[in-house]
Design a protein around this motif. Structure first.
Motif, PDB file in Angstrom:
ATOM      1  N   HIS A 175       0.848  -1.100   0.061  1.00  0.00           N
ATOM      2  CA  HIS A 175      -0.141   0.213   0.000  1.00  0.00           C
ATOM      3  C   HIS A 175       0.923   1.083  -0.014  1.00  0.00           C
ATOM      4  O   HIS A 175       0.294   2.411   0.156  1.00  0.00           O
ATOM      5  N   THR A 176       2.116   1.152  -0.116  1.00  0.00           N
ATOM      6  CA  THR A 176       2.993   2.415   0.104  1.00  0.00           C
ATOM      7  C   THR A 176       2.762   2.939  -1.334  1.00  0.00           C
ATOM      8  O   THR A 176       2.708   2.433  -2.383  1.00  0.00           O
ATOM      9  N   LYS A 177       3.028   4.564  -1.208  1.00  0.00           N
ATOM     10  CA  LYS A 177       2.515   5.304  -2.181  1.00  0.00           C
ATOM     11  C   LYS A 177       3.781   5.195  -3.231  1.00  0.00           C
ATOM     12  O   LYS A 177       3.393   5.290  -4.508  1.00  0.00           O
ATOM     13  N   LYS A 178       5.123   5.084  -2.757  1.00  0.00           N
ATOM     14  CA  LYS A 178       6.119   5.281  -3.697  1.00  0.00           C
ATOM     15  C   LYS A 178       7.185   4.199  -3.393  1.00  0.00           C
ATOM     16  O   LYS A 178       7.469   4.049  -2.060  1.00  0.00           O
ATOM     17  N   ILE A 179       7.724   3.311  -4.158  1.00  0.00           N
ATOM     18  CA  ILE A 179       8.788   2.329  -3.974  1.00  0.00           C
ATOM     19  C   ILE A 179      10.017   2.909  -4.645  1.00  0.00           C
ATOM     20  O   ILE A 179       9.968   2.734  -5.996  1.00  0.00           O
ATOM     21  N   TYR A 180      10.897   2.923  -4.002  1.00  0.00           N
ATOM     22  CA  TYR A 180      12.322   3.373  -4.379  1.00  0.00           C
ATOM     23  C   TYR A 180      13.301   2.297  -4.326  1.00  0.00           C
ATOM     24  O   TYR A 180      13.192   1.256  -3.855  1.00  0.00           O
ATOM     25  N   LEU A 181      14.361   2.436  -5.548  1.00  0.00           N
ATOM     26  CA  LEU A 181      15.447   1.498  -5.402  1.00  0.00           C
ATOM     27  C   LEU A 181      16.670   2.331  -6.065  1.00  0.00           C
ATOM     28  O   LEU A 181      16.570   3.090  -6.763  1.00  0.00           O
ATOM     29  N   MET A 182      17.787   1.669  -5.948  1.00  0.00           N
ATOM     30  CA  MET A 182      18.946   2.146  -6.632  1.00  0.00           C
ATOM     31  C   MET A 182      19.637   1.177  -7.063  1.00  0.00           C
ATOM     32  O   MET A 182      19.840   0.080  -6.830  1.00  0.00           O
ATOM     33  N   THR A 183      20.097   1.188  -8.446  1.00  0.00           N
ATOM     34  CA  THR A 183      20.796   0.142  -9.377  1.00  0.00           C
ATOM     35  C   THR A 183      21.949   0.830 -10.240  1.00  0.00           C
ATOM     36  O   THR A 183      21.807   1.968 -10.635  1.00  0.00           O
ATOM     37  N   THR A 184      22.999   0.274 -10.021  1.00  0.00           N
ATOM     38  CA  THR A 184      24.105   0.623 -10.932  1.00  0.00           C
ATOM     39  C   THR A 184      24.025   0.364 -12.186  1.00  0.00           C
ATOM     40  O   THR A 184      24.038   1.091 -13.217  1.00  0.00           O
ATOM     41  N   ASN A 185      23.576  -1.101 -12.504  1.00  0.00           N
ATOM     42  CA  ASN A 185      23.458  -1.555 -14.234  1.00  0.00           C
ATOM     43  C   ASN A 185      22.445  -2.508 -14.394  1.00  0.00           C
ATOM     44  O   ASN A 185      22.598  -3.110 -15.269  1.00  0.00           O
ATOM     45  N   LYS A 186      21.344  -2.094 -13.647  1.00  0.00           N
ATOM     46  CA  LYS A 186      20.234  -3.362 -13.929  1.00  0.00           C
ATOM     47  C   LYS A 186      18.842  -2.648 -13.999  1.00  0.00           C
ATOM     48  O   LYS A 186      17.863  -3.049 -13.513  1.00  0.00           O
ATOM     49  N   LYS A 187      18.962  -1.356 -14.546  1.00  0.00           N
ATOM     50  CA  LYS A 187      17.791  -0.462 -14.829  1.00  0.00           C
ATOM     51  C   LYS A 187      16.729  -1.447 -15.567  1.00  0.00           C
ATOM     52  O   LYS A 187      15.537  -1.462 -15.591  1.00  0.00           O
ATOM     53  N   GLN A 221      11.075  -3.654 -16.359  1.00  0.00           N
ATOM     54  CA  GLN A 221      10.211  -4.848 -16.679  1.00  0.00           C
ATOM     55  C   GLN A 221       9.155  -4.997 -15.425  1.00  0.00           C
ATOM     56  O   GLN A 221       8.091  -5.552 -15.572  1.00  0.00           O
ATOM     57  N   LEU A 222       9.558  -4.725 -14.408  1.00  0.00           N
ATOM     58  CA  LEU A 222       8.725  -4.524 -13.133  1.00  0.00           C
ATOM     59  C   LEU A 222       8.065  -3.247 -12.692  1.00  0.00           C
ATOM     60  O   LEU A 222       7.723  -2.948 -11.711  1.00  0.00           O
ATOM     61  N   ASP A 223       8.054  -2.410 -14.005  1.00  0.00           N
ATOM     62  CA  ASP A 223       7.385  -1.036 -13.712  1.00  0.00           C
ATOM     63  C   ASP A 223       8.035   0.003 -12.902  1.00  0.00           C
ATOM     64  O   ASP A 223       7.465   0.893 -12.726  1.00  0.00           O
ATOM     65  N   PHE A 224       9.541  -0.272 -12.729  1.00  0.00           N
ATOM     66  CA  PHE A 224      10.110   1.083 -12.151  1.00  0.00           C
ATOM     67  C   PHE A 224      10.586   1.856 -13.231  1.00  0.00           C
ATOM     68  O   PHE A 224      11.051   1.337 -14.393  1.00  0.00           O
ATOM     69  N   GLN A 225      10.496   3.073 -12.746  1.00  0.00           N
ATOM     70  CA  GLN A 225      10.855   4.214 -13.905  1.00  0.00           C
ATOM     71  C   GLN A 225      12.056   5.029 -13.592  1.00  0.00           C
ATOM     72  O   GLN A 225      12.167   5.365 -12.175  1.00  0.00           O
ATOM     73  N   GLU A 226      13.092   5.395 -14.314  1.00  0.00           N
ATOM     74  CA  GLU A 226      13.951   6.138 -13.870  1.00  0.00           C
ATOM     75  C   GLU A 226      13.537   7.601 -13.700  1.00  0.00           C
ATOM     76  O   GLU A 226      12.486   8.037 -14.672  1.00  0.00           O
ATOM     77  N   VAL A 227      13.998   8.389 -12.844  1.00  0.00           N
ATOM     78  CA  VAL A 227      13.439   9.571 -12.466  1.00  0.00           C
ATOM     79  C   VAL A 227      14.461  10.840 -12.614  1.00  0.00           C
ATOM     80  O   VAL A 227      15.771  10.593 -12.113  1.00  0.00           O
ATOM     81  N   SER A 228      14.176  11.592 -13.453  1.00  0.00           N
ATOM     82  CA  SER A 228      15.223  12.856 -13.634  1.00  0.00           C
ATOM     83  C   SER A 228      14.827  13.797 -13.177  1.00  0.00           C
ATOM     84  O   SER A 228      15.715  14.757 -12.916  1.00  0.00           O
ATOM     85  N   SER A 229      13.723  14.120 -12.449  1.00  0.00           N
ATOM     86  CA  SER A 229      13.281  15.330 -11.536  1.00  0.00           C
ATOM     87  C   SER A 229      14.047  15.397 -10.345  1.00  0.00           C
ATOM     88  O   SER A 229      13.876  16.296  -9.354  1.00  0.00           O
ATOM     89  N   GLN A 230      14.667  14.149  -9.835  1.00  0.00           N
ATOM     90  CA  GLN A 230      15.253  14.182  -8.328  1.00  0.00           C
ATOM     91  C   GLN A 230      16.714  13.845  -8.664  1.00  0.00           C
ATOM     92  O   GLN A 230      17.127  13.282  -9.616  1.00  0.00           O
ATOM     93  N   SER A 231      17.473  14.018  -7.412  1.00  0.00           N
ATOM     94  CA  SER A 231      19.032  13.550  -7.372  1.00  0.00           C
ATOM     95  C   SER A 231      19.076  12.516  -6.360  1.00  0.00           C
ATOM     96  O   SER A 231      18.461  12.631  -5.289  1.00  0.00           O
ATOM     97  N   LEU A 232      20.116  11.581  -6.431  1.00  0.00           N
ATOM     98  CA  LEU A 232      20.485  10.592  -5.664  1.00  0.00           C
ATOM     99  C   LEU A 232      21.611  11.360  -4.658  1.00  0.00           C
ATOM    100  O   LEU A 232      22.508  11.441  -5.378  1.00  0.00           O
ATOM    101  N   LEU A 233      21.361  11.552  -3.541  1.00  0.00           N
ATOM    102  CA  LEU A 233      22.495  12.186  -2.585  1.00  0.00           C
ATOM    103  C   LEU A 233      22.922  11.196  -1.589  1.00  0.00           C
ATOM    104  O   LEU A 233      22.069  10.394  -1.195  1.00  0.00           O
ATOM    105  N   VAL A 234      24.204  11.035  -1.182  1.00  0.00           N
ATOM    106  CA  VAL A 234      24.699  10.213  -0.384  1.00  0.00           C
ATOM    107  C   VAL A 234      25.555  10.682   0.690  1.00  0.00           C
ATOM    108  O   VAL A 234      26.205  11.459   0.258  1.00  0.00           O
ATOM    109  N   ARG A 235      25.252  10.271   1.942  1.00  0.00           N
ATOM    110  CA  ARG A 235      26.411  10.825   3.091  1.00  0.00           C
ATOM    111  C   ARG A 235      26.900   9.453   3.582  1.00  0.00           C
ATOM    112  O   ARG A 235      26.292   8.489   4.085  1.00  0.00           O
ATOM    113  N   GLU A 236      28.187   9.292   3.407  1.00  0.00           N
ATOM    114  CA  GLU A 236      28.798   8.055   3.748  1.00  0.00           C
ATOM    115  C   GLU A 236      29.572   8.006   5.077  1.00  0.00           C
ATOM    116  O   GLU A 236      30.468   9.100   5.202  1.00  0.00           O
ATOM    117  N   MET A 237      29.893   7.056   5.715  1.00  0.00           N
ATOM    118  CA  MET A 237      30.374   6.928   7.078  1.00  0.00           C
ATOM    119  C   MET A 237      31.897   6.197   6.722  1.00  0.00           C
ATOM    120  O   MET A 237      31.787   5.301   5.973  1.00  0.00           O
TER     121      MET A 237
END
Ligand SMILES: CC(C)(COP(=O)(O)OP(=O)(O)OC[C@H]1O[C@@H](n2cnc3c(N)ncnc32)[C@H](O)[C@@H]1OP(=O)(O)O)[C@@H](O)C(=O)NCCC(=O)NCCS
Length: 151
Positions: A118-130, A135-151
């Motif tokens: 029932h969640t409204k948005k389902i996200y995932l990150m992929t390096t090379n399996k777009k 095929q499972l209805d995930f679409q690339e988004v160009s209107s947002q950026s992926l930001l990362v803060r690493e420890m």
């Protein structure tokens, strides 16, 4: 082809985490096998310690695995707030078992779980399996950026 066994773990995968349970709830050193499986098949998940894997499972909302003869051949997990947002992580199929529909099976089972469906948005990150995810209805988004803060 040998039959495979899909497990929809309970939230936190208690049995896998503490008793290494595999198919039919049999102890099979499943957590150690999962560690080796990730080492072999997921470049981003190599060298995870058993303790860290335990924490990771304990705090995951949805966990699905596929087994062939007491060996893990597929894995996937997700975090979810149950209503607004979910994120898929660590979708992995053993390199010798790819191309048989198991990846799709893992993702579909996660998406159909009560915590995610029932969640409204389902996200995932992929390096090379777009293409796999498209095929499972995930679409690339160009209107947002992926930001990362690493420890
Ligand atoms: C990506 C991965 C999970 C796919 O699993 P899989 O079991 O091989 O895929 P499936 O057999 O379920 O394929 C489902 C569909 O996606 C397609 N597909 C699978 N991998 C694909 C790829 N790399 N590119 C394009 N299409 C792909 C298949 O052709 C199939 O299409 P169909 O339903 O029309 O026949 C698997 O290749 C894997 O674990 N790779 C290594 C780890 C990884 O990169 N995981 C993703 C992290 S984001």
């Amino acid at each position: 082809m040998k039959p495979v066994f899909l497990i929809k773990h309970s939230k936190g995968a208690f049995g896998l985490r503490f008793f290494g349970l595999g198919p039919n709830l049999k102890p099979t050193k499943g957590l150690f096998k999962l560690q080796q499986f990730l080492n072999r098949n997921a470049f981003w998940a190599k060298d995870r310690t058993i303790n860290d894997l335990r924490k990771c499972l304990a705090n995951s909302d949805v966990i699905v695995s596929i087994w062939s003869q007491n060996e893990p051949v597929g894995f996937g997990r997700a975090l979810s707030d149950g209503i607004y947002r979910s994120v898929l992580w660590d979708i992995v199929i053993d390199q010798n078992h790819q191309g048989r529909g198991y990846g799709k099976m893992i993702v579909k089972n996660i998406l159909e779980s009560k915590q995610i469906k029932h969640t409204k948005k389902i996200y995932l990150m992929t390096t090379n399996k777009k293409l796999f995810y498209s095929q499972l209805d995930f679409q690339e988004v160009s209107s947002q950026s992926l930001l990362v803060r690493e420890m």
